[in-house]
Design an enzyme around this catalytic site. Sequence first.
Site, PDB file in Angstrom:
ATOM      1  N   LYS C  79      47.023  41.490  34.784  1.00 31.79           N
ATOM      2  CA  LYS C  79      45.861  40.890  35.455  1.00 31.79           C
ATOM      3  C   LYS C  79      46.076  39.383  35.589  1.00 31.79           C
ATOM      4  CE  LYS C  79      40.778  40.809  34.825  1.00 31.79           C
ATOM      5  NZ  LYS C  79      39.699  41.213  33.899  1.00 31.79           N
ATOM      6  N   SER C 154      36.046  43.751  36.036  1.00 31.14           N
ATOM      7  CA  SER C 154      36.807  42.787  36.803  1.00 31.14           C
ATOM      8  C   SER C 154      38.293  43.110  36.873  1.00 31.14           C
ATOM      9  CB  SER C 154      36.619  41.394  36.240  1.00 31.14           C
ATOM     10  OG  SER C 154      37.020  41.333  34.913  1.00 31.14           O
ATOM     11  N   SER C 178      35.152  45.184  31.458  1.00 29.98           N
ATOM     12  CA  SER C 178      36.086  44.978  32.570  1.00 29.98           C
ATOM     13  C   SER C 178      37.404  45.715  32.529  1.00 29.98           C
ATOM     14  CB  SER C 178      36.361  43.481  32.719  1.00 29.98           C
ATOM     15  OG  SER C 178      35.201  42.846  33.201  1.00 29.98           O
TER      16      SER C 178
END
Lengths: 493, 97, 503
Positions: C79, C154, C178
């Site tokens: 990420k 997210s 997330s």
Amino acid sequence: MSPTFVTVIGLEVHVQLATRSKLFCRCSTRFGASPNTQTCPVCIGMPGVLPVMNGEAFHLALRTAVALNCSIPEFTKWDRKQYYYPDLPKGYQISQYDLPMSENGYLEISDPKERFETKRVGVRRAHLEEDAGKSMHDDAQGTAESRIDLNRTGTPLLEIVSEPDMRSALEAKTFLTELKLLLTYLGVSDCNMQEGSLRVDANVNIHVTTGRDVAATPIVEVKNMNSFRAVERALAFEAGRQFEHWRQTGQRLGDVPKQTRGWDDASGVTRPQRHKEESSDYRYFPDPDLVPVKVPPDRVERVRSELGELPAALRQRLVQHYGLSSYDSDVLVNQGRPLATYFQQVADRCGDGKLASNWIQQDVLRRLNAEGVSIHTLALRPEDLAELLRRVKAGDVDTTRGREVLDAMIAQRWSVDEAFSELGIESLDEQQLVALCRELVDANPKIVEDVRSGKIKAAGALIGQARQRSPNANPSRVRQICLALITGDASLP
Amino acid sequence: MGITKDQVRKVALLARLELPDEQLEVMTGQLAEIVTYIDLLSELDTDRVEPMAHAMDLANVFAEDDVEPSLDRDQALANAPRHDGQCYLVPAVLGDS
Amino acid sequence: MTLLELTATEQLRQLEAGELTAAELTRAYLERIARVEPQVQAFTRVNADAARQQAALVDRRRRQGDRVGRLAGLPVAVKDVLCTQGAPTTCASRMLADFRPPYDATVIARLRAADAILIGKTNMDEFAMGGSTENSALHPTRNPWDLTRSPGGSSGGAAACVAAGMAPLSVGSDTGGSIRQPAGLCGVVGLKPTYGRVSRFGLVAFASSLDQVGPMARSVEDAALLLETLAGHDSRDSTSANVPVPAYHRSVREPLNGLRVGIVPEHFAQGLDADVEQAIREALRVYESLGADVREVKLPHARYAVATYYVIAPCEASSNLARYDGVHYGYRWSPPPAPVGGEPVPSPPDADESDLVRLYRRTRAEGFGMEVKRRIMLGTYALSAGYYDAYYLKALKVRRLIRQDFDDVFRDVDLVASPVTAAPAFELGEMVHDPLKMYLIDLYTVSANLAGIPGISMPCGFSSSGLPIGLQLLAPSFGEEILLRGAYRFQQVTDWHRRSPSL
């Protein structure tokens, strides 16, 4: 009825702790580095970085707090103090808010010239926080930009806040001097205002008495004082300014918000500083990246027992143990622990504290100051000075000649024996001395007459002659013998 | 406890955010809604509850006072939007020496 | 089974046995990326050349008999919230579009030491704030199971990447769900470790007391493998736990008897999608058939969790994001040049503010998206003078009550099971204009972050329209082993995790 006023002063002192690395990262704290060469992602506040507390910084802070007689809570934590400024890269300063590591201490101050009574100045709190960077504006360049150097960001600071217990600029200066002395004895800071390792801001107002009414003026924060002398001058000025201002406006505490004024040393006045963007709402909250610190009472006791002898106690001990006057004790202690230790070593070995004190003040200190060197680099070991003083005390050499010996010992790195030998100092034995004196007495009938008619001091000229003939002649022995010869004292051989 | 447009304007300054008027309107409405929802917490009596600032019970985490190499100045300034090779540059901050 | 359908565990076995080269594996994934990434848009950056080079290096060292790391040859997507030295780390924000950190996050360093192939950085909601990956400043990511829908957020990119077969493993971050929520919506496994289990050094901070880095994969076994590399004490993170890392990958297969699973009745009450409820209840029946004791438990303060989270997280975020000011790194607003011969236009509304303040305000107004700004505003408000006690302090107290609920529950059960989300993947654009509605999606996930306990999400079924449904399991602090074992047992007797979207 003419109004009088009392000045009320509180001081906020920021002390840079003498660690090798910063408070939350391992960058060096060395002074004088080229801009932005002592930074890393942590102190620059880059995305993703985290702080880890320097254990030595906490230890130095704890020692200081204990030496200031503060109470040390068992639990302490760090908080974020949030505001925007280019030299504060994270947008917050890691500091302490409601649970500081120490509080409610004091520092005793006194004046050898007794211009104020000995008193304790309260220390409201002492807490550990990180320093910000430096913002520089060069007007000469004519640019509309400021330059930011983050080398200093993250340096450990101990913020010491006093109670408003000082009642004169002199008391404030004395507090600072004593605080600095304490900190150097503890070895926790260089306390160098020129290098910024000690910074002072003051809060000052006055209480004006007119008849039965006492009016307190609004508190003013005074900043930009770059030496202890500047502090003294600034506060004296500010008190006077506030009095004039009060006479003109009658403004009292609470009528207007707290003002900030900067000291202009060149002009000798304080000036109002630029109003901040908005009233400071620091939005303090506990820093989630740091864990609390627990200080059990036995750690505090251990710290206390390992503080070493501090200035106040040392002053007393020098007076009591070595028979020094308060004045002399002060002078020696105020020179710092290395010199005070040096003194003790000399005094212990030669057995005469007062003698050691005199010689160190007059000869050693004078030389250190003239040459700008420290006691560490002086080429005169305490045992050697002590040996010399023993000889002086025993009468082997007089003070004046002794000084010559001292100079030679330092310049040539001779021992006492070597110096005596090289300078040809020998004790004249009694017979030689008496013989010499007889010669002089016989050769100076005028002086003999003067002495016999009561002018004892005339014998002094004989001493000078004796030393010219023989540099090793002990002046006081010469005087005694000559007088005895002149007055017909039968005690002589 | 609602939140007014004026409060939002003050908060925007504190947060160093510039919000044009239309955004200010929308933001005020959205924040008011959220703040009203959050007021749910006032239902609970928490007088005798200790706040939980950390998820675990750690204390006394320290690092040794050992110096480690800093970034080279070039590295440090590499991401700086405006610098003169030595320092970061910002619009003049008055009151500096 | 094609190469890309194998678990990472099996791929690793083949790599170690010499049946497969890192170059072959990396090539297969890069080809897959070339084919499907234009549709999914899971990445902010694909490191094709570097990946090939790393793979070649691993192969050479293996051939020479040199020691290689634990994950040698396995591609891992990361990420874009984790700092990768010298390479862009954008957090999907305009603010950090050109930011290249001069250092690696600790977990990145661990992945490099394990010889993982860092195949790319994945898309996310800006600064990890959001539940749909629509708040990315670049572009939204699409759910591989239905490209008109959100993959969640997210860590939407990290989840979609694995679901679409573009990497066997990915690393996400979880502050309020997330990792787990996108894993649930994309039909993959996602694990949020105990707070302090994995270092946060180099994880761009959102909410410091809630953030954790965690693994995402196709199977529980693979998640265990990755977790073992990520976890461990880090002296650069003061909140890092000094607790030894068990051999998760080995222990995941160990037998599990007498498992007690708690379910919270309230979790099934409000607005739960019928398909989701059915899938969850079916999953619980699977546990019962495995010999688990499934019983009801109470989490009395569960209904306050979202409100608590939406005080604490924005407060911490508002502080963590104060550093983005255009001065030391990142985006910086520039004043427009004055028109020739004319006066520069004074800028409303505060024409008398200093140039510096204007710089800050405009940089941040232009550098941040609306969701980030909203949370900064909320957090700043809640911490401002006069409100600290009513909001932040209050929320910290309710947090303790939520934690105590779990402490009590874990005396009676080993795991707590629940849905991950109330409904399967929503359409792109559906939630974006209703922030509060978006926040309520975090209903099932935020409690674990508040309490600091670990949680895992894994696929347990599909909706009638073919969208994945996730089951969440929660365990006590440092209970990752039981969490993984409990999840692994489920995957031994079901095959939801072996399904793939038809891209």
